[in-house]
Design a protein around this motif. Structure first.
Motif, PDB file in Angstrom:
ATOM      1  N   ALA A 440       0.856  -1.193   0.000  1.00 52.59           N
ATOM      2  CA  ALA A 440       0.000   0.000   0.000  1.00 52.59           C
ATOM      3  C   ALA A 440       0.887   1.236   0.000  1.00 52.59           C
ATOM      4  CB  ALA A 440      -0.896   0.002   1.229  1.00 52.59           C
ATOM      5  N   SER A 441       0.689   2.128  -0.988  1.00 52.79           N
ATOM      6  CA  SER A 441       1.557   3.308  -1.096  1.00 52.79           C
ATOM      7  C   SER A 441       0.755   4.556  -1.417  1.00 52.79           C
ATOM      8  CB  SER A 441       2.584   3.149  -2.229  1.00 52.79           C
ATOM      9  OG  SER A 441       3.013   1.838  -2.387  1.00 52.79           O
ATOM     10  N   PRO A 442       1.220   5.695  -0.916  1.00 52.08           N
ATOM     11  CA  PRO A 442       0.610   6.961  -1.314  1.00 52.08           C
ATOM     12  C   PRO A 442       1.227   7.448  -2.631  1.00 52.08           C
ATOM     13  CG  PRO A 442       2.300   7.370   0.331  1.00 52.08           C
ATOM     14  CD  PRO A 442       2.303   5.890   0.065  1.00 52.08           C
ATOM     15  N   HIS A 443       0.405   7.908  -3.554  1.00 54.60           N
ATOM     16  CA  HIS A 443       0.913   8.446  -4.820  1.00 54.60           C
ATOM     17  C   HIS A 443       0.420   9.854  -5.086  1.00 54.60           C
ATOM     18  CE1 HIS A 443       1.596   4.108  -5.786  1.00 54.60           C
ATOM     19  NE2 HIS A 443       2.689   4.618  -6.290  1.00 54.60           N
ATOM     20  N   ALA A 444      -0.787  10.162  -4.628  1.00 55.27           N
ATOM     21  CA  ALA A 444      -1.349  11.494  -4.882  1.00 55.27           C
ATOM     22  C   ALA A 444      -1.549  12.213  -3.544  1.00 55.27           C
ATOM     23  CB  ALA A 444      -2.665  11.354  -5.620  1.00 55.27           C
ATOM     24  N   ALA A 445      -1.978  13.461  -3.605  1.00 52.97           N
ATOM     25  CA  ALA A 445      -2.185  14.282  -2.394  1.00 52.97           C
ATOM     26  C   ALA A 445      -0.937  14.237  -1.515  1.00 52.97           C
ATOM     27  CB  ALA A 445      -3.418  13.815  -1.627  1.00 52.97           C
ATOM     28  N   LEU A 446       0.209  14.542  -2.105  1.00 54.43           N
ATOM     29  CA  LEU A 446       1.478  14.433  -1.383  1.00 54.43           C
ATOM     30  C   LEU A 446       1.910  15.753  -0.751  1.00 54.43           C
ATOM     31  CD1 LEU A 446       3.376  12.043  -3.816  1.00 54.43           C
ATOM     32  CD2 LEU A 446       2.290  11.480  -1.630  1.00 54.43           C
ATOM     33  N   THR A 447       0.992  16.731  -0.742  1.00 54.65           N
ATOM     34  CA  THR A 447       1.320  17.980  -0.063  1.00 54.65           C
ATOM     35  C   THR A 447       0.479  18.144   1.201  1.00 54.65           C
ATOM     36  OG1 THR A 447      -0.253  19.129  -1.489  1.00 54.65           O
ATOM     37  CG2 THR A 447       2.055  19.186  -2.155  1.00 54.65           C
ATOM     38  N   GLN A 448      -0.170  17.064   1.602  1.00 53.93           N
ATOM     39  CA  GLN A 448      -0.956  17.117   2.844  1.00 53.93           C
ATOM     40  C   GLN A 448      -0.095  17.555   4.020  1.00 53.93           C
ATOM     41  OE1 GLN A 448      -2.304  13.054   2.949  1.00 53.93           O
ATOM     42  NE2 GLN A 448      -4.419  13.630   2.482  1.00 53.93           N
ATOM     43  N   ASP A 449      -0.733  18.216   4.986  1.00 45.36           N
ATOM     44  CA  ASP A 449       0.024  18.599   6.179  1.00 45.36           C
ATOM     45  C   ASP A 449       0.334  17.339   6.981  1.00 45.36           C
ATOM     46  OD1 ASP A 449      -1.964  18.362   8.629  1.00 45.36           O
ATOM     47  OD2 ASP A 449      -3.081  19.116   6.902  1.00 45.36           O
ATOM     48  N   PRO A 450       1.350  17.415   7.837  1.00 49.96           N
ATOM     49  CA  PRO A 450       1.806  16.217   8.563  1.00 49.96           C
ATOM     50  C   PRO A 450       0.704  15.496   9.331  1.00 49.96           C
ATOM     51  CG  PRO A 450       3.389  17.991   8.833  1.00 49.96           C
ATOM     52  CD  PRO A 450       2.228  18.577   8.083  1.00 49.96           C
ATOM     53  N   LYS A 451      -0.195  16.249   9.943  1.00 47.50           N
ATOM     54  CA  LYS A 451      -1.227  15.606  10.756  1.00 47.50           C
ATOM     55  C   LYS A 451      -2.167  14.761   9.901  1.00 47.50           C
ATOM     56  CE  LYS A 451      -4.098  16.912  14.347  1.00 47.50           C
ATOM     57  NZ  LYS A 451      -4.932  17.971  14.918  1.00 47.50           N
ATOM     58  N   THR A 452      -2.595  15.371   8.786  1.00 42.82           N
ATOM     59  CA  THR A 452      -3.492  14.655   7.881  1.00 42.82           C
ATOM     60  C   THR A 452      -2.778  13.436   7.295  1.00 42.82           C
ATOM     61  OG1 THR A 452      -4.319  16.844   7.310  1.00 42.82           O
ATOM     62  CG2 THR A 452      -5.091  15.008   5.965  1.00 42.82           C
ATOM     63  N   ALA A 453      -1.505  13.643   6.929  1.00 44.47           N
ATOM     64  CA  ALA A 453      -0.740  12.547   6.335  1.00 44.47           C
ATOM     65  C   ALA A 453      -0.577  11.397   7.319  1.00 44.47           C
ATOM     66  CB  ALA A 453       0.628  13.052   5.883  1.00 44.47           C
ATOM     67  N   THR A 454      -0.329  11.735   8.575  1.00 40.11           N
ATOM     68  CA  THR A 454      -0.161  10.689   9.597  1.00 40.11           C
ATOM     69  C   THR A 454      -1.448   9.881   9.734  1.00 40.11           C
ATOM     70  OG1 THR A 454       1.348  12.155  10.780  1.00 40.11           O
ATOM     71  CG2 THR A 454       0.514  10.254  11.993  1.00 40.11           C
ATOM     72  N   ALA A 455      -2.563  10.600   9.855  1.00 36.74           N
ATOM     73  CA  ALA A 455      -3.851   9.914  10.000  1.00 36.74           C
ATOM     74  C   ALA A 455      -4.119   9.027   8.784  1.00 36.74           C
ATOM     75  CB  ALA A 455      -4.965  10.936  10.169  1.00 36.74           C
ATOM     76  N   ARG A 456      -3.785   9.541   7.619  1.00 34.88           N
ATOM     77  CA  ARG A 456      -4.002   8.806   6.372  1.00 34.88           C
ATOM     78  C   ARG A 456      -3.220   7.481   6.376  1.00 34.88           C
ATOM     79  NH1 ARG A 456      -1.625  11.229   0.692  1.00 34.88           N
ATOM     80  NH2 ARG A 456      -2.471   9.670  -0.745  1.00 34.88           N
ATOM     81  N   LEU A 457      -1.932   7.559   6.683  1.00 37.24           N
ATOM     82  CA  LEU A 457      -1.101   6.360   6.623  1.00 37.24           C
ATOM     83  C   LEU A 457      -1.475   5.369   7.737  1.00 37.24           C
ATOM     84  CD1 LEU A 457       2.401   7.814   5.643  1.00 37.24           C
ATOM     85  CD2 LEU A 457       0.548   7.008   4.165  1.00 37.24           C
ATOM     86  N   LEU A 458      -1.811   5.917   8.914  1.00 34.03           N
ATOM     87  CA  LEU A 458      -2.195   5.026  10.014  1.00 34.03           C
ATOM     88  C   LEU A 458      -3.439   4.234   9.641  1.00 34.03           C
ATOM     89  CD1 LEU A 458      -1.591   7.176  13.239  1.00 34.03           C
ATOM     90  CD2 LEU A 458      -0.176   5.345  12.289  1.00 34.03           C
TER      91      LEU A 458
END
Ligand code: DGT
Ligand code: CA
Ligand code: CA
Ligand code: ZN
Length: 577
Positions: A440-458
């Protein structure tokens, strides 16, 4: 960087970031002054020690600066620095590297034009709309355009994927000379850093031959500029815009010189201090005692004379390697030959140029026991990602190939499934359940702020079918910053779920990076080292992933690609149940 330079850079960065934020002048001036004073100090602050009273005695350093220096010497960071850094998008730091662009202008670009990164700026520079900003005329815009073009073509640090082949070529050329006894690249390249400031090459030869060798060196094809040519030291620039430094040393001193020019500077300082403690002295020529040589010919000799295990170059960053070497406790670092499986590969079904069979034959050739076919999921339309129907058909094809190769190679049916912006996956669970392996990998929306990105990956980690998280930040070195998730939290979650985190070996990605990979193994998380292959050649990128892993102190035991066929199969099963 030594301690003073590191501190000066931190204070300068605080001054710059406060300027971007338009904070009060008084504080900005204080930090800028501290940066200047520290940068010019003749004595190493590390040697003065973390004593505020002593530090404050230094000319130009006040009490508040002194306590920040002490904090840094004790903890390796400064809280005020971390706090202010958290207030701006980190992409703005790249803008500060552009010559002619100061923090004031960067601040205006951010607040008035919404620019948060180099990519944003480049986009805006396609038109002249930035002339609307105060003090920004046509001329300034052109200057910025030129600076960016220059920075991208020649300036800045080059990717290891670019530097390594160039360095190897120079070394091979030099080795064709009869006068050259040994040739070897050193510096950050030998330490396997992801980016390289310049290439350092060391040659062992008799002093009488140094002129012949340097003449040969500066006339090699591809050299576009000779920056310096002397007895023992020459420097050129190549057509790729990379600087190559050559040093010629007497064969008897080669080990000491190789050690010195491999660095890092911080590691060298620690080595020198150890030598002094043992009543000896170490420099680029030799380890000596009472002016008599003790060791110099090989690195092994020098380490041994200092009662140390030989330290692999990738670990020479003064991150505690000498303490380990002293106790015979250095990890047995992973090597390319330890890798027995490729678990991330794209075929013609999505955006690869190899078929399943081509990968299979190649994998067998490499001595692998397993390959996983992991094409893109449907959200990756530009990469011809597979919709549900196509994935089902693809799985059938992979199963057929697996049957054909039975007994020779295990072929796993997988997918590199997109982690969507909200952390959900691009396929439903019942389809993921059909697969043997899910990256599972992120490819888009790669400018999310750290908090959103953390929640997303978790959220993605929680999915019961995921086995590996691929390139978690999505960064592209020198091109795209990518996400900055809370790595501690991501690692804890990966540990809890039992999934592996990927070191994507592609030289543009190297994601996890070295420091993150180190955190991961320290927490007991398994790693996957994969090339994310799209065709021939890509699988040779493995060496970059291995170098990154070695910098993190990774051993074969930390990596699922090094497991036996049965152990890996069991691991996958366990991770998915
Ligand atoms: P780079 O080129 O910025 O990627 O990094 P390096 O590590 O290759 O640095 P470079 O090319 O400036 O110098 C090569 C090595 O030479 C460096 O790793 C350690 C050694 N060295 C150079 N200057 C100094 C110095 O002032 N003090 C010490 N202790 N070592 C130095
Ligand atoms: Ca260098
Ligand atoms: Ca150099
Ligand atoms: Zn991929």
């Amino acid at each position: 960087m030594d301690t003073n330079q590191q501190l000066a850079a931190i204070f300068q960065q605080m001054a710059d970031v406060h300027t971007i934020l338009e904070d009060d002048r008084f504080r900005i001036n204080a930090y800028a002054k501290a940066a200047r004073v520290i940068g010019e100090l003749p004595t190493d602050l590390g040697e003065i020690g973390a004593e505020v009273a002593l530090l404050a005695k230094i000319d130009g350093i006040g009490k508040s600066t002194a306590s920040k220096i002490a904090e840094f010497l004790e903890t390796g960071k400064i809280k005020a620095h971390e706090d202010v850094m958290a207030r701006i998008p980190h992409g703005l730091l790249d803008l500060l590297q552009i010559s002619g662009l100061g923090p004031k202008t960067v601040g205006l670009m951010w607040s008035q034009a919404g620019i948060e990164s180099l990519d944003d700026l480049k986009e805006k520079l396609k038109t002249d709309e930035l002339t609307k900003l105060p003090r920004m005329g046509q001329k300034s815009l052109d200057k910025i355009r030129k600076s960016i073009a220059f920075m991208e073509s020649t300036g800045g640090r080059v990717n290891i994927g670019k530097a390594l082949p160039i360095a190897q070529w120079f070394v091979e050329q030099l080795q064709t000379l009869g006068e050259v006894e040994q040739a070897q690249y050193a510096g950050s390249l030998r330490r396997g850093k992801e980016t390289i400031g310049d290439i350092d090459i060391l040659v062992a030869a008799s002093e009488d031959d140094s002129k012949t060798i340097s003449d040969f060196f500066v006339q090699l094809p591809g050299v576009t500029e000779v920056l310096a040519q002397g007895q023992t030291k020459s420097s050129v620039r190549t057509e790729h815009g990379v600087q190559v430094d050559l040093r010629i040393v007497e064969p008897d001193h080669f080990g000491a010189a190789l050690m010195y020019f491999t660095g890092s500077k911080e590691h060298n300082v620690a080595m020198r201090q150890r030598a002094i403690k043992m009543g000896m002295s170490l420099n680029e020529y030799a380890l000596t005692k009472d002016d008599k040589p003790v060791a110099a010919k090989s690195e092994e000799d020098v380490f041994k004379a200092l009662d140390l295990q030989w330290v692999a170059p990738e670990m020479r960053e003064d991150h505690g390697e000498l303490t380990l070497a002293e106790k015979d406790k250095l990890p047995k670092l992973i090597e390319v030959a330890d890798i027995k499986a490729e678990l991330h590969a794209h075929t013609t079904a999505s955006d690869g140029i190899w078929s399943i069979e081509q990968y299979a034959d190649f994998a067998i050739d490499r001595g692998f026991h397993t390959i996983a076919i992991t094409d893109h999921s449907k959200g990756q339309a530009q990469a011809n990602g597979l919709n549900e129907k196509r994935l089902v058909e693809h799985i059938e094809k992979i199963r057929a190939a697996a049957k054909k190769y039975e007994g020779k190679l295990t072929i796993l049916a997988g997918s590199e499934v997109d982690i969507l912006a909200d952390g959900t996956l691009d396929y439903a669970d019942d389809l993921l359940a059909e697969l043997d392996i899910v990256v599972a990998s992120p490819h888009a929306a790669l400018t999310q702020d750290p908090k959103t990105a953390t929640a997303r990956l978790l959220k993605a980690v929680e999915n019961p079918y995921v086995t590996i998280m691929g390139h978690p930040t999505g960064r592209l070195i020198n091109r795209r910053e990518g996400l900055s998730p809370d790595m501690g939290k991501l690692i804890d979650a990966a540990k809890e779920r039992g999934i592996a985190l990927e070191i994507n070996a592609n030289h543009w990605r190297l994601d996890l990076r070295d420091s993150h990979a180190r955190l991961a193994i320290e927490s007991g998380v398994m790693l996957a080292i994969d090339t994310d292959a799209h065709g021939p050649g890509d699988m040779d990128e493995l060496k970059y992933g291995i170098l990154t892993a070695r910098r993190a102190g990774v051993t074969a035991q930390n990596v699922i690609n090094c497991m036996s066929q049965t152990a890996l199969a069991q691991w996958l099963k366990r991770t998915r149940s």
